[in-house]
Design a protein around this motif. Structure first.
Motif, PDB file in Angstrom:
ATOM      1  N   LEU A  72       1.361   9.224  -6.052  1.00  0.00           N
ATOM      2  CA  LEU A  72       1.882  10.539  -6.444  1.00  0.00           C
ATOM      3  C   LEU A  72       1.897  11.500  -5.263  1.00  0.00           C
ATOM      4  CD1 LEU A  72       0.150  11.046  -9.910  1.00  0.00           C
ATOM      5  CD2 LEU A  72       2.599  10.828  -9.496  1.00  0.00           C
ATOM      6  N   ARG A  75       4.785  10.831  -2.877  1.00  0.00           N
ATOM      7  CA  ARG A  75       6.129  11.100  -3.385  1.00  0.00           C
ATOM      8  C   ARG A  75       6.374  12.560  -3.718  1.00  0.00           C
ATOM      9  NH1 ARG A  75       6.010   5.643  -7.166  1.00  0.00           N
ATOM     10  NH2 ARG A  75       5.518   4.281  -5.416  1.00  0.00           N
ATOM     11  N   TYR A  76       5.340  13.261  -4.207  1.00  0.00           N
ATOM     12  CA  TYR A  76       5.542  14.626  -4.677  1.00  0.00           C
ATOM     13  C   TYR A  76       4.828  15.679  -3.847  1.00  0.00           C
ATOM     14  CZ  TYR A  76       7.307  12.116  -8.709  1.00  0.00           C
ATOM     15  OH  TYR A  76       8.024  11.268  -9.525  1.00  0.00           O
ATOM     16  N   GLY A  77       4.179  15.265  -2.777  1.00  0.00           N
ATOM     17  CA  GLY A  77       3.484  16.208  -1.904  1.00  0.00           C
ATOM     18  C   GLY A  77       1.989  15.987  -1.941  1.00  0.00           C
ATOM     19  N   ARG A  78       1.434  15.628  -0.781  1.00  0.00           N
ATOM     20  CA  ARG A  78       0.004  15.287  -0.740  1.00  0.00           C
ATOM     21  C   ARG A  78      -0.866  16.510  -1.021  1.00  0.00           C
ATOM     22  NH1 ARG A  78       2.363  12.411   3.781  1.00  0.00           N
ATOM     23  NH2 ARG A  78       2.408  10.175   3.320  1.00  0.00           N
ATOM     24  N   ARG A  80      -0.015  19.185  -2.725  1.00  0.00           N
ATOM     25  CA  ARG A  80       0.179  19.592  -4.118  1.00  0.00           C
ATOM     26  C   ARG A  80      -0.681  18.746  -5.051  1.00  0.00           C
ATOM     27  NH1 ARG A  80       6.237  19.405  -5.936  1.00  0.00           N
ATOM     28  NH2 ARG A  80       6.254  21.165  -4.496  1.00  0.00           N
ATOM     29  N   VAL A  81      -0.652  17.421  -4.865  1.00  0.00           N
ATOM     30  CA  VAL A  81      -1.415  16.537  -5.749  1.00  0.00           C
ATOM     31  C   VAL A  81      -2.911  16.692  -5.482  1.00  0.00           C
ATOM     32  CG1 VAL A  81      -1.851  14.118  -6.314  1.00  0.00           C
ATOM     33  CG2 VAL A  81       0.495  14.929  -6.015  1.00  0.00           C
ATOM     34  N   GLU A 191       1.950  21.038   3.812  1.00  0.00           N
ATOM     35  CA  GLU A 191       2.429  20.069   2.833  1.00  0.00           C
ATOM     36  C   GLU A 191       3.066  18.894   3.561  1.00  0.00           C
ATOM     37  OE1 GLU A 191       2.140  18.356   0.305  1.00  0.00           O
ATOM     38  OE2 GLU A 191       2.685  19.843  -1.230  1.00  0.00           O
ATOM     39  N   ARG A 193       4.834  14.680   2.667  1.00  0.00           N
ATOM     40  CA  ARG A 193       5.151  13.591   1.741  1.00  0.00           C
ATOM     41  C   ARG A 193       5.785  12.466   2.522  1.00  0.00           C
ATOM     42  NH1 ARG A 193       7.909  17.884   0.034  1.00  0.00           N
ATOM     43  NH2 ARG A 193       6.870  17.868  -1.988  1.00  0.00           N
ATOM     44  N   HIS A 198      10.135   6.690  -3.227  1.00  0.00           N
ATOM     45  CA  HIS A 198      11.066   7.090  -4.275  1.00  0.00           C
ATOM     46  C   HIS A 198      10.319   7.826  -5.386  1.00  0.00           C
ATOM     47  CE1 HIS A 198       9.442   3.715  -6.502  1.00  0.00           C
ATOM     48  NE2 HIS A 198       9.737   2.908  -5.490  1.00  0.00           N
ATOM     49  N   GLY A 199      11.032   8.345  -6.324  1.00  0.00           N
ATOM     50  CA  GLY A 199      10.437   9.176  -7.360  1.00  0.00           C
ATOM     51  C   GLY A 199       9.814   8.410  -8.508  1.00  0.00           C
ATOM     52  N   ARG A 200       9.924   7.074  -8.498  1.00  0.00           N
ATOM     53  CA  ARG A 200       9.378   6.284  -9.597  1.00  0.00           C
ATOM     54  C   ARG A 200       7.985   5.781  -9.235  1.00  0.00           C
ATOM     55  NH1 ARG A 200      14.211   4.413  -8.328  1.00  0.00           N
ATOM     56  NH2 ARG A 200      13.352   2.476  -7.468  1.00  0.00           N
TER      57      ARG A 200
END
Length: 488
Positions: A72, A75-78, A80-81, A191, A193, A198-200
């Motif tokens: 996660l 893909r979505y930002g280290r 942020r997660v 930030e 990533r 990919h987003g999956r």
């Protein structure tokens, strides 16, 4: 990609502080809670199963989701997660500290584990992504060293909190630490990533893994009751585990890609990991109960009694790693578990009126020497058994395997040792069962030693050295980050 921050700058030091705070918070929580278990049981009128779930609810979600947490972040930002994990962990800690019953505490511990799965892999990944390439090795060394110190302080701090302001502060102390960590991260950590990600991600695999662990844990903890619900839970847990493996073999974005086990060395070392960390998980869960229930130690005394193992690892883990590089992993991975088995058998002498110097300390020193001999070469062998580009994945799998092994051991050992629901309330009953449990733990370690001797090769498949050379956690092997490409 994040900007290259130099470690010597103010921002570089802020990045290091944020990651150390986050990882230490999760690491401390996995060690300090054991010290508080007898007091929690008395205060919340919990049976032994409640204490087992206090440990295992956290491990179920953490072990089941830790690989997803790293994905996660990529893909979505280290950042942020990581911040989400810190806040989530703090919320779970607050609920733990306010829990009016053992059921609420167990549910809150499961929430804590989700936060831990989000922040633990992100902590090290932020260092790798944010800091300049020339500074990363030193930063990881500092991160690892501070984490080791935190692990050493953990049982002592937990005992002091339990004997002082109360067991609830074992959890509540996380809230101000998390607030500081989140604030520093948002303000000072860049930030980043992985642009190739990919987003999956593997939601189904993660869910099946966590569900199988939870159901099998429930079946083991409640097995003595032999009810229909226990049988159904056990069967469903096994079915979920089979479904997890089937799904992972067929998904292109599998959380646990089966092809990584094509390396016989990697498979062998993970089998050793399962054996030795199952023994460690059971030992550290039961030994603090033994020291408090049977020997009569305070929570602080029990926590302090465990310090020699961690101190030895802090002082000598890097030297053990260097020795393992020179002589190969086979001998350390054989001798280390045997020393640990001897240490656990020595703990059987810690009955009523036991002397710390004559009975407890020799056991802890022998166990610590075994862990020093074992842990660093085990990590190095895990990394060397796969392509360097998969070092982070290999380390994550090994770390999750160790957590799952400890989880199953905490669930199964009381059953195997014949501990009843009220065993920890009786010094005589617990002492007898503790001796049987230590024999089981020693047996697991001997199996690990034999497995290492018969399956682990001396020559590495790749040259890929651990970055976390200083390690103080007794619960899990160190978590290594992804590499930039070639072996380092």
């Amino acid at each position: 990609m994040a900007e290259d921050v130099r470690l010597g700058t103010a921002r570089g030091r802020w990045v290091l502080l944020a990651t150390v705070l986050g990882s230490s918070m999760a690491l401390l929580d996995s060690t300090v809670v054991n010290v508080a278990l007898p007091t929690i049981g008395r205060d919340l009128d919990a049976e032994l199963a409640g204490l087992q779930w206090t440990v295992n609810a956290y491990l179920v979600t953490l072990a089941g989701l830790i690989l997803v947490g790293g994905a996660l972040g990529d893909r979505y930002g280290r950042r942020r997660v990581f911040v989400l994990g810190v806040v989530w962990f703090a919320a779970g800690s607050l609920l733990c500290g306010l829990a009016p019953s053992i059921g609420v505490l167990v549910a809150a511990r499961a929430l804590q584990g989700i936060g831990g799965a989000l922040l633990t892999p992100g902590s090290l990944a932020l260092i790798q992504a944010s800091l300049h390439r020339d500074d990363r090795a030193r930063a990881v060394g500092l991160w690892s060293g501070f984490g080791g110190v935190g692990a050493a302080v953990g049982p002592f701090l937990g005992g002091w909190l339990v004997d002082g302001p109360g067991w609830r502060w074992v959890f509540l102390i996380n809230v101000p630490v998390a607030a500081l960590c989140a604030a520093v991260s948002v303000r000072h950590v860049p930030e980043s990533r992985d642009p190739a990600a990919h987003g999956r991600f593997d939601v189904l695999g993660a869910a099946l893994g966590a569900v199988s662990l939870a159901l099998l844990t429930y079946a083991l903890i409640e097995a003595a009751q032999a009810t229909a619900a226990v049988v159904v839970a056990g069967a469903a847990g096994l079915a979920s585990a089979v479904a997890f493996w089937w799904v992972e073999r067929r998904r292109p974005n599998a959380m646990l890609p089966p092809d990584i086990f094509a390396s016989r060395q990697f498979t062998a070392v993970n089998l050793v990991t399962l054996c030795v960390y199952a023994a460690f998980g059971g030992f550290f869960f039961l030994s603090v109960l033994q020291l408090q229930v049977v020997v009569g130690y305070s929570a602080l005394g029990a926590g302090a009694a465990l310090l020699p193992t961690t101190v030895l690892m802090l002082l000598f883990s890097s030297r053990a790693g260097a020795l393992g590089e020179r002589i190969g992993p086979r001998l350390p991975l054989t001798v280390g578990p045997l020393l640990c088995a001897a240490g656990m058998l020595l703990m059987v002498r810690t009955g009523p009126g036991a002397s710390y110097v004559q009975d407890v300390l020799p056991a802890m020193l022998t166990l610590g020497l075994g862990m020093v001999t074992l842990v660093a070469p085990l990590t190095a062998t895990v990394l060397a058994s796969v392509d360097p580009g998969r070092a982070g994945l290999a380390s994550g799998i090994n770390n999750a395997a160790a957590r799952a092994a400890g989880l199953i051991a905490v669930a199964a050992l009381p059953l195997l040792a014949g501990m009843g629901p009220e065993a920890y309330r009786s010094a005589t009953a617990f002492d007898a069962a503790f001796g049987r449990a230590m024999a089981w733990c020693a047996g697991l370690l001997v199996v690990g030693a034999v497995t290492a001797w018969t399956t682990v090769r001396t020559a590495p498949e790749h040259r890929c050295h651990p970055e976390c050379r200083v390690h103080g956690s007794v619960a899990v092997p160190p978590l290594e980050s992804p590499r930039d490409g070639d072996a380092g």
